[in-house]
Design an enzyme around this catalytic site. Structure first.
Site, PDB file in Angstrom:
ATOM      1  N   THR A 129     -10.463   0.423   9.889  1.00  0.00           N
ATOM      2  CA  THR A 129     -10.384  -0.403   8.686  1.00  0.00           C
ATOM      3  C   THR A 129     -11.699  -0.372   7.928  1.00  0.00           C
ATOM      4  O   THR A 129     -11.719  -0.341   6.692  1.00  0.00           O
ATOM      5  CB  THR A 129     -10.006  -1.856   9.042  1.00  0.00           C
ATOM      6  OG1 THR A 129      -8.778  -1.851   9.776  1.00  0.00           O
ATOM      7  CG2 THR A 129      -9.819  -2.685   7.776  1.00  0.00           C
TER       8      THR A 129
ATOM      9  N   LYS B 123     -10.962   2.103  17.344  1.00  0.00           N
ATOM     10  CA  LYS B 123      -9.885   1.496  16.555  1.00  0.00           C
ATOM     11  C   LYS B 123     -10.420   0.565  15.467  1.00  0.00           C
ATOM     12  O   LYS B 123      -9.999   0.632  14.308  1.00  0.00           O
ATOM     13  CB  LYS B 123      -8.946   0.716  17.476  1.00  0.00           C
ATOM     14  CG  LYS B 123      -7.927  -0.141  16.733  1.00  0.00           C
ATOM     15  CD  LYS B 123      -7.150  -1.038  17.687  1.00  0.00           C
ATOM     16  CE  LYS B 123      -6.210  -1.950  16.925  1.00  0.00           C
ATOM     17  NZ  LYS B 123      -5.476  -2.869  17.831  1.00  0.00           N
TER      18      LYS B 123
ATOM     19  N   HIS C 192       0.825  -1.210   0.000  1.00  0.00           N
ATOM     20  CA  HIS C 192       0.000   0.000   0.000  1.00  0.00           C
ATOM     21  C   HIS C 192       0.861   1.263   0.000  1.00  0.00           C
ATOM     22  O   HIS C 192       0.583   2.220  -0.735  1.00  0.00           O
ATOM     23  CB  HIS C 192      -0.925  -0.010   1.220  1.00  0.00           C
ATOM     24  CG  HIS C 192      -1.818   1.181   1.321  1.00  0.00           C
ATOM     25  ND1 HIS C 192      -2.800   1.454   0.397  1.00  0.00           N
ATOM     26  CD2 HIS C 192      -1.879   2.194   2.232  1.00  0.00           C
ATOM     27  CE1 HIS C 192      -3.428   2.577   0.732  1.00  0.00           C
ATOM     28  NE2 HIS C 192      -2.873   3.041   1.838  1.00  0.00           N
TER      29      HIS C 192
ATOM     30  N   GLN D 179     -11.669   2.729   5.980  1.00  0.00           N
ATOM     31  CA  GLN D 179     -10.794   2.627   4.815  1.00  0.00           C
ATOM     32  C   GLN D 179     -11.465   1.841   3.688  1.00  0.00           C
ATOM     33  O   GLN D 179     -11.356   2.207   2.514  1.00  0.00           O
ATOM     34  CB  GLN D 179      -9.467   1.962   5.219  1.00  0.00           C
ATOM     35  CG  GLN D 179      -8.580   2.873   6.041  1.00  0.00           C
ATOM     36  CD  GLN D 179      -7.337   2.166   6.549  1.00  0.00           C
ATOM     37  OE1 GLN D 179      -7.422   1.130   7.219  1.00  0.00           O
ATOM     38  NE2 GLN D 179      -6.184   2.709   6.244  1.00  0.00           N
TER      39      GLN D 179
END
Length: 268
Positions: free
Chosen positions: A204, A200, A151, A207
């Site tokens: 993801t 947390k 990435h 994203q």
């Protein structure tokens, strides 16, 4: 033509007693702007890979190092820098969307304004700064996941190709990425300071959502270009700014990101 009136954040920065940017930083000049040629990009990525994997080998017999103050500073500056760049880009592009519409903002040549080009260049430089994320993993003796290394390297290449290709749709991908990075680097900063961050697990997810929006937008822009250019009988809203190679590479890399992050989410 789009309005040339600068926004308040831009005006404030230019009121500060700091030197003006060199021409080759304010404008993309291949061969003059740093890291603006393919050999330079290849050398930089190669150096990064040699350093991180060589460093990983050298660290095998050593204890991990934390460098906590430096790590915190790195993440704080990236979070704050991403927030500033996001604000600059939004105050430039949102009036264009308001005045001319979303399709114009993502597809018209005039949406690639001189100020947006400067912001794209700074975002591109940020991608090399972010490579230090991996260096911290190496000295901490953390495992290097394929997703992380791929990435980081691929995003630097992606930004380079879009600058060369002058794809006006770039701002959609970049602003979403900057928003994620404001939160992500803030999270790293706060956890390094010893705080527990309850959201947390949603990073993801955020994203993945980002890449879904990215793909929808860049696929639409690419479809518009290719149908207007090669398939005029197909339904289309018109052509889209940017080169074919930049469009195809952008679609390919963003698609790979989506599947890699979904895989990471499923595993973790």
């Amino acid at each position: 033509m789009v309005s040339s009136t600068p926004g308040p954040v831009y005006s404030f920065l230019h009121s500060l007693p700091v030197p003006s940017l060199p021409f080759n930083i304010e404008h993309w000049v291949p061969g003059s702007t740093p890291l603006s040629t393919t050999p330079e990009v290849v050398y930089a990525i190669t150096f990064y890979l040699v350093v991180i994997f060589g460093g990983q080998a050298l660290m095998r017999g050593s204890k991990p190092y934390r460098f906590k103050p430096l790590f915190m500073l790195h993440n704080f500056l990236l979070s704050a820098g991403s927030a500033l760049l996001l604000a600059l880009m939004l105050e430039e592009i949102l009036p264009i969307v308001w005045e001319h519409g979303l399709f114009y903002a993502i597809c018209h040549n005039d949406a690639w304004t001189p100020r947006m080009e400067t912001y794209y260049i700074f975002n591109y430089f940020f991608k090399y700064w972010e490579l230090f994320d991996t260096a911290f993993l190496v000295v901490k003796k953390k495992p290097l996941q394929f997703l992380h290394v791929f990435h980081h390297t691929a995003t630097a290449v992606l930004c380079y190709t879009q600058l060369n290709g002058r794809t006006s749709v770039s701002w959609v991908v970049i602003t979403l990425n900057l928003f994620v990075h404001v939160l992500m680097y803030y999270y790293y900063f706060m956890t390094a300071a010893g705080y527990k961050i309850w959201w947390k697990k949603y990073l993801t997810t955020l994203q993945i959502t980002q890449f879904v929006i990215d793909l929808f937008t860049v696929y639409f822009a690419s479809y518009s270009y290719f149908t207007a250019t090669y398939l005029p009988t197909w339904p289309t809203m018109g052509s889209c700014a940017g080169t074919e190679s930049a469009a195809l590479l952008g679609c390919g890399l963003l698609t790979s990101y989506l599947f890699l992050f979904i895989s990471f989410y499923a595993k973790t």
